[in-house]
Design a protein around this motif. Structure first.
Motif, short mmCIF file in Angstrom:
data_model
loop_
_atom_site.label_atom_id
_atom_site.label_comp_id
_atom_site.label_asym_id
_atom_site.label_seq_id
_atom_site.Cartn_x
_atom_site.Cartn_y
_atom_site.Cartn_z
N LEU A 212 10.86 87.64 64.64
CA LEU A 212 10.50 87.31 63.26
C LEU A 212 9.52 88.34 62.69
CD1 LEU A 212 10.83 85.20 60.99
CD2 LEU A 212 8.85 84.03 61.95
N THR A 213 9.89 88.93 61.58
CA THR A 213 9.00 89.90 60.92
C THR A 213 8.11 89.16 59.91
OG1 THR A 213 10.52 90.32 59.10
CG2 THR A 213 10.77 91.69 61.09
N PRO A 214 6.97 89.75 59.56
CA PRO A 214 6.13 89.12 58.52
C PRO A 214 6.88 88.94 57.20
CG PRO A 214 4.88 90.81 59.67
CD PRO A 214 6.31 90.92 60.14
N GLU A 215 7.76 89.87 56.87
CA GLU A 215 8.53 89.77 55.63
C GLU A 215 9.49 88.58 55.67
OE1 GLU A 215 8.26 92.61 57.45
OE2 GLU A 215 6.89 93.69 56.13
N ALA A 216 10.15 88.38 56.82
CA ALA A 216 11.08 87.26 56.97
C ALA A 216 10.34 85.93 56.92
CB ALA A 216 11.87 87.38 58.27
N TRP A 217 9.15 85.86 57.54
CA TRP A 217 8.35 84.63 57.50
C TRP A 217 7.91 84.34 56.07
CZ3 TRP A 217 7.86 80.31 59.75
CH2 TRP A 217 6.78 79.50 59.51
N CYS A 218 7.47 85.36 55.35
CA CYS A 218 7.05 85.20 53.96
C CYS A 218 8.23 84.68 53.12
CB CYS A 218 6.54 86.53 53.42
SG CYS A 218 5.97 86.44 51.73
N GLU A 219 9.40 85.24 53.35
CA GLU A 219 10.61 84.80 52.64
C GLU A 219 10.87 83.32 52.89
OE1 GLU A 219 14.16 85.25 50.39
OE2 GLU A 219 12.61 86.76 50.70
N TYR A 220 10.79 82.89 54.14
CA TYR A 220 11.04 81.49 54.50
C TYR A 220 10.00 80.55 53.87
CZ TYR A 220 11.46 77.23 57.23
OH TYR A 220 11.59 75.92 57.61
N VAL A 221 8.73 80.92 53.94
CA VAL A 221 7.66 80.04 53.49
C VAL A 221 7.54 79.99 51.97
CG1 VAL A 221 5.16 79.69 53.50
CG2 VAL A 221 6.34 80.27 55.61
#
Length: 92
Positions: A34-43
């Motif tokens: 999980l990348t920080p960008e993907a986590w930001c997208e999800y949240v």
């Protein structure tokens, strides 16, 4: 028009008793890659559907339970889930 939400434990109540928990987003992403960008997208990135969407709500001034409802964002009314609506049409 005020929002009325039906708590599965306490029944129909004023929307002021509840806390909005956000859109239902499905399962959390796997953390292994999980990348920080993907986590930001999800949240943070929501669909903000103009129509029926599934949402999380907490009955903060009542029983304290978290549950999901389907709400029409155009009318601010709780509606039956699409699965329940399909079942009632099949009975006709």
């Amino acid at each position: 028009m005020s929002l009325q939400i039906t708590c599965p434990i306490c029944g129909k109540r004023s929307g002021y008793e509840f806390r909005y928990g956000g859109e239902e987003k499905g399962p959390r992403p796997e953390t292994s890659d999980l990348t920080p960008e993907a986590w930001c997208e999800y949240v943070h990135m929501n669909k903000s559907t103009a129509g029926i969407q599934e949402e999380w709500w907490c009955h903060r001034s009542g029983c304290g339970s978290w549950f999901r409802i389907h709400r029409d964002t155009r009318t601010n009314l709780q509606v039956p889930s699409p699965e329940a609506a399909e079942g009632s049409e099949a009975e006709k």
